[in-house]
Design an enzyme around this catalytic site. Structure first.
Site, PDB file in Angstrom:
ATOM      1  N   GLY A  17       0.775  -1.235   0.000  1.00 28.92           N
ATOM      2  CA  GLY A  17       0.000   0.000   0.000  1.00 28.92           C
ATOM      3  C   GLY A  17       0.806   1.285   0.000  1.00 28.92           C
ATOM      4  O   GLY A  17       0.337   2.307   0.499  1.00 28.92           O
ATOM      5  N   ASN A  19       1.416   3.052  -2.599  1.00 31.33           N
ATOM      6  CA  ASN A  19       0.669   3.982  -3.468  1.00 31.33           C
ATOM      7  C   ASN A  19      -0.554   4.536  -2.745  1.00 31.33           C
ATOM      8  O   ASN A  19      -0.903   5.705  -2.916  1.00 31.33           O
ATOM      9  CB  ASN A  19       0.267   3.294  -4.775  1.00 31.33           C
ATOM     10  CG  ASN A  19       1.405   3.301  -5.772  1.00 31.33           C
ATOM     11  OD1 ASN A  19       1.747   4.349  -6.316  1.00 31.33           O
ATOM     12  ND2 ASN A  19       2.013   2.143  -5.984  1.00 31.33           N
ATOM     13  N   ILE A  98      -7.212  -9.641 -11.686  1.00 27.01           N
ATOM     14  CA  ILE A  98      -7.779  -9.200 -12.966  1.00 27.01           C
ATOM     15  C   ILE A  98      -9.309  -9.226 -12.846  1.00 27.01           C
ATOM     16  O   ILE A  98      -9.895 -10.279 -12.574  1.00 27.01           O
ATOM     17  CB  ILE A  98      -7.334 -10.123 -14.139  1.00 27.01           C
ATOM     18  CG1 ILE A  98      -5.798 -10.214 -14.220  1.00 27.01           C
ATOM     19  CG2 ILE A  98      -7.956  -9.666 -15.462  1.00 27.01           C
ATOM     20  CD1 ILE A  98      -5.096  -9.043 -14.829  1.00 27.01           C
ATOM     21  N   LEU A  99      -9.923  -8.081 -13.043  1.00 27.65           N
ATOM     22  CA  LEU A  99     -11.379  -7.978 -12.896  1.00 27.65           C
ATOM     23  C   LEU A  99     -12.096  -8.433 -14.166  1.00 27.65           C
ATOM     24  O   LEU A  99     -11.550  -8.324 -15.263  1.00 27.65           O
ATOM     25  CB  LEU A  99     -11.739  -6.529 -12.548  1.00 27.65           C
ATOM     26  CG  LEU A  99     -11.200  -6.094 -11.175  1.00 27.65           C
ATOM     27  CD1 LEU A  99     -11.078  -4.577 -11.093  1.00 27.65           C
ATOM     28  CD2 LEU A  99     -12.071  -6.633 -10.045  1.00 27.65           C
ATOM     29  N   HIS A 115       0.434   1.343 -13.166  1.00 29.86           N
ATOM     30  CA  HIS A 115       1.248   0.209 -13.614  1.00 29.86           C
ATOM     31  C   HIS A 115       2.707   0.654 -13.662  1.00 29.86           C
ATOM     32  O   HIS A 115       3.008   1.740 -14.176  1.00 29.86           O
ATOM     33  CB  HIS A 115       0.777  -0.271 -14.996  1.00 29.86           C
ATOM     34  CG  HIS A 115       1.572  -1.448 -15.478  1.00 29.86           C
ATOM     35  ND1 HIS A 115       1.367  -2.724 -15.006  1.00 29.86           N
ATOM     36  CD2 HIS A 115       2.606  -1.524 -16.349  1.00 29.86           C
ATOM     37  CE1 HIS A 115       2.234  -3.538 -15.565  1.00 29.86           C
ATOM     38  NE2 HIS A 115       2.995  -2.846 -16.391  1.00 29.86           N
ATOM     39  N   GLU A 153     -11.285  -3.608 -20.796  1.00 32.46           N
ATOM     40  CA  GLU A 153     -11.270  -5.071 -20.791  1.00 32.46           C
ATOM     41  C   GLU A 153      -9.905  -5.654 -21.171  1.00 32.46           C
ATOM     42  O   GLU A 153      -9.657  -6.843 -20.972  1.00 32.46           O
ATOM     43  CB  GLU A 153     -12.341  -5.616 -21.744  1.00 32.46           C
ATOM     44  CG  GLU A 153     -13.767  -5.489 -21.219  1.00 32.46           C
ATOM     45  CD  GLU A 153     -14.363  -4.080 -21.330  1.00 32.46           C
ATOM     46  OE1 GLU A 153     -13.677  -3.166 -21.862  1.00 32.46           O
ATOM     47  OE2 GLU A 153     -15.503  -3.903 -20.864  1.00 32.46           O
ATOM     48  N   ASP A 156      -4.157  -3.641 -18.761  1.00 37.52           N
ATOM     49  CA  ASP A 156      -3.254  -2.490 -18.947  1.00 37.52           C
ATOM     50  C   ASP A 156      -3.456  -1.805 -20.306  1.00 37.52           C
ATOM     51  O   ASP A 156      -2.547  -1.135 -20.804  1.00 37.52           O
ATOM     52  CB  ASP A 156      -1.768  -2.895 -18.786  1.00 37.52           C
ATOM     53  CG  ASP A 156      -1.484  -3.494 -17.424  1.00 37.52           C
ATOM     54  OD1 ASP A 156      -2.050  -2.999 -16.427  1.00 37.52           O
ATOM     55  OD2 ASP A 156      -0.697  -4.451 -17.338  1.00 37.52           O
ATOM     56  N   ALA A 185       8.148   8.088  -9.861  1.00 43.60           N
ATOM     57  CA  ALA A 185       7.035   8.134 -10.822  1.00 43.60           C
ATOM     58  C   ALA A 185       5.680   7.817 -10.184  1.00 43.60           C
ATOM     59  O   ALA A 185       4.803   8.674 -10.120  1.00 43.60           O
ATOM     60  CB  ALA A 185       7.331   7.190 -11.986  1.00 43.60           C
ATOM     61  N   GLU A 186       5.498   6.590  -9.687  1.00 44.25           N
ATOM     62  CA  GLU A 186       4.162   6.174  -9.239  1.00 44.25           C
ATOM     63  C   GLU A 186       3.568   7.099  -8.174  1.00 44.25           C
ATOM     64  O   GLU A 186       2.415   7.514  -8.275  1.00 44.25           O
ATOM     65  CB  GLU A 186       4.206   4.747  -8.670  1.00 44.25           C
ATOM     66  CG  GLU A 186       4.547   3.706  -9.712  1.00 44.25           C
ATOM     67  CD  GLU A 186       4.505   2.297  -9.133  1.00 44.25           C
ATOM     68  OE1 GLU A 186       3.515   1.924  -8.507  1.00 44.25           O
ATOM     69  OE2 GLU A 186       5.487   1.553  -9.315  1.00 44.25           O
TER      70      GLU A 186
HETATM   71  C1  GAR Z   1       3.192  -1.018  -7.437  1.00 41.28           C
HETATM   72  O1  GAR Z   1       4.471  -0.942  -7.989  1.00 41.28           O
HETATM   73  C2  GAR Z   1       2.150  -1.038  -8.546  1.00 41.28           C
HETATM   74  O2  GAR Z   1       2.472  -0.221  -9.625  1.00 41.28           O
HETATM   75  C3  GAR Z   1       2.185  -2.485  -8.935  1.00 41.28           C
HETATM   76  O3  GAR Z   1       2.290  -3.179  -7.714  1.00 41.28           O
HETATM   77  C4  GAR Z   1       2.967  -2.374  -6.753  1.00 41.28           C
HETATM   78  C5  GAR Z   1       2.124  -2.261  -5.504  1.00 41.28           C
HETATM   79  O4  GAR Z   1       2.805  -1.608  -4.475  1.00 41.28           O
HETATM   80  N1  GAR Z   1       1.021  -2.838  -9.697  1.00 41.28           N
HETATM   81  C6  GAR Z   1       1.037  -3.676 -10.721  1.00 41.28           C
HETATM   82  O5  GAR Z   1       2.029  -4.284 -11.067  1.00 41.28           O
HETATM   83  C7  GAR Z   1      -0.290  -3.839 -11.431  1.00 41.28           C
HETATM   84  N2  GAR Z   1      -0.127  -4.446 -12.720  1.00 41.28           N
HETATM   85  P1  GAR Z   1       2.055  -0.913  -3.262  1.00 41.28           P
HETATM   86  O6  GAR Z   1       1.084  -1.943  -2.653  1.00 41.28           O
HETATM   87  O7  GAR Z   1       3.167  -0.585  -2.295  1.00 41.28           O
HETATM   88  O8  GAR Z   1       1.342   0.299  -3.769  1.00 41.28           O
END
Ligand code: GAR
Length: 209
Positions: A17, A19, A98-99, A115, A153, A156, A185-186
């Site tokens: 978590g 993000n 995947i939903l 992503h 659908e 990504d 970035a994220e």
């Molecule tokens: C993050 O790097 C996110 O971008 C990735 O999982 C991690 C979760 O970290 N998501 C994917 O790969 C989705 N395809 P977090 O729980 O610390 O946010």
């Protein structure tokens, strides 16, 4: 005057978590001002993300994928949680599931995902978490990054909202690269995109009044 209130956001998580934390911090800093995080839903009862939500005083719910015999039942529970809190925007933040097309159609243009690569590189089925960074290093690209996009659908494959590039360093491991992509970035583009889409939804509500 419910219609002009801030966009009600749910964040869907499965793990650490970080993000989610970036979204909470951005809300506290006033970067996210058109939306409010009203609910955090985890697909795992053990996700540390749940602690982060509780520490921030945000309501949580758990829909443990393993407790439901079918995907349909699991998603029915998710929808029940989201409906109960009148959620208008869903943010997938490390949600490792995947939903179904039916779920995605239900929340069309109302669900975004972060992503950890520059889509269309290193994305789609099987590309999640550390695997994404392993693939980028194995290919030998010099630049990677992160993408926030609407969910459709195609895994990504939805419309891109924001991207940010991150340079790869000579001595990077999947772990060091993952950390830098998150930090540079994220954790920046996810809150920025959340604000952008929340503001759009608020404006739509206003113009529909
Ligand atoms: C993050 O790097 C996110 O971008 C990735 O999982 C991690 C979760 O970290 N998501 C994917 O790969 C989705 N395809 P977090 O729980 O610390 O946010």
């Amino acid at each position: 005057m419910l219609n002009t209130e801030k966009t009600r956001i749910a964040v869907l998580v499965s793990g650490g978590g970080t993000n989610l934390q970036a979204l909470i911090d951005a809300q506290n800093a006033g970067i996210i001002k058109s939306g409010t995080i009203s609910l955090v839903v985890s697909s795992s009862p053990k996700a540390y993300a749940l602690e982060r939500a509780k520490n921030a005083g945000i309501e949580t719910a758990v829909a443990d994928r393993h407790s439901y015999s079918t995907k349909e039942e699991f998603e029915k529970q998710l929808i029940a949680f989201l409906d109960e809190k009148k959620i208008e925007l869903i943010i997938l933040a490390g949600f490792m599931y995947i939903l179904s097309p039916a779920f995605i159609a239900h929340y069309r243009d109302r669900m975004i995902n972060v992503h950890p690569s520059l889509i269309p590189s290193f994305c789609g089925d099987g590309f999640y978490g550390l695997h994404v960074h392993e693939a980028a290093l194995a290919y030998g690209v010099k630049v990677t990054g992160a993408t926030v996009h609407f969910v459709n659908e195609v895994t990504d494959g939805g419309k891109i909202i924001m991207q940010k590039a991150v340079d790869i360093q000579e001595d990077d491991t999947p772990q060091t690269l993952q950390k830098r992509v998150m930090q540079e970035a994220e954790w920046k583009i996810l809150p920025a995109a959340a604000e952008l889409v929340s503001a759009q939804i608020m404006n739509e509500k206003r113009s529909n009044q």
